[in-house]
Design a protein around this motif. Structure first.
Motif, short mmCIF file in Angstrom:
data_model
loop_
_atom_site.label_atom_id
_atom_site.label_comp_id
_atom_site.label_asym_id
_atom_site.label_seq_id
_atom_site.Cartn_x
_atom_site.Cartn_y
_atom_site.Cartn_z
N ALA A 192 47.48 43.47 41.56
CA ALA A 192 47.12 43.16 42.96
C ALA A 192 45.63 42.82 43.06
CB ALA A 192 47.46 44.35 43.85
N GLY A 193 44.81 43.51 42.30
CA GLY A 193 43.38 43.21 42.32
C GLY A 193 43.07 41.83 41.78
N SER A 194 43.75 41.43 40.71
CA SER A 194 43.49 40.10 40.16
C SER A 194 44.02 39.01 41.09
CB SER A 194 44.11 39.96 38.76
OG SER A 194 45.50 40.08 38.83
N VAL A 195 45.16 39.27 41.75
CA VAL A 195 45.68 38.30 42.72
C VAL A 195 44.71 38.17 43.90
CG1 VAL A 195 47.53 37.87 44.40
CG2 VAL A 195 48.09 38.55 42.06
N ALA A 196 44.19 39.32 44.36
CA ALA A 196 43.23 39.28 45.47
C ALA A 196 41.94 38.58 45.06
CB ALA A 196 42.92 40.70 45.93
N HIS A 197 41.55 38.72 43.82
CA HIS A 197 40.33 38.05 43.35
C HIS A 197 40.51 36.54 43.33
CE1 HIS A 197 36.62 37.48 41.14
NE2 HIS A 197 37.28 36.76 40.24
N HIS A 198 41.70 36.07 42.92
CA HIS A 198 41.92 34.63 42.81
C HIS A 198 42.30 33.99 44.13
CE1 HIS A 198 41.48 34.29 38.51
NE2 HIS A 198 42.27 35.36 38.34
N PHE A 199 43.11 34.65 44.96
CA PHE A 199 43.63 34.02 46.18
C PHE A 199 43.07 34.61 47.47
CE2 PHE A 199 47.06 33.61 43.00
CZ PHE A 199 47.09 32.22 42.92
N GLY A 200 42.37 35.72 47.39
CA GLY A 200 41.85 36.38 48.58
C GLY A 200 42.76 37.55 48.98
#
Length: 105
Positions: A19-27
């Motif tokens: 979830a952190g990596s998704v939030a980093h890439h897509f917001g």
């Protein structure tokens, strides 16, 4: 320490990392929407797997874990107190019957 965390928390650390990596890439808003969509997809998949409930219900009724629809209807007709007395007598007779069958085998 990481093995201990996985043993007690399951896959939550990996989910947080994802979830952190998704939030980093897509917001963050998009990450929350994506994880929500995965939760909805998982719940839809789970409801499609509920067919096994129909298979397990007679087994649960036989073991006395849940009551059958007939037992509920009888309880409504004869009253709760009398039905409980009847159920205890019936379960006692079933135990006696099982012990006789298991003793002869």
């Amino acid at each position: 320490m990481s093995f201990n965390t996985i043993a007690f928390m399951g896959m939550a650390p990996f989910g947080s990392l994802l979830a952190g990596s998704v939030a980093h890439h897509f917001g963050a808003p998009h990450a929350v929407m994506m994880t929500g969509a995965f939760c909805v997809a998982g719940s839809i998949w789970f409801t499609t797997q509920l067919k096994s409930r129909r298979v397990m219900r007679p087994i649960y009724i036989e073991l006395g874990i849940i009551r059958s629809n007939l037992e509920r209807a009888m309880e409504d007709q004869i009253g709760r107190w009398q039905f409980r007395r009847f159920s205890k007598e019936r379960s006692l007779l079933q135990e006696i019957s099982r012990s006789r069958h298991s003793g002869s085998g």
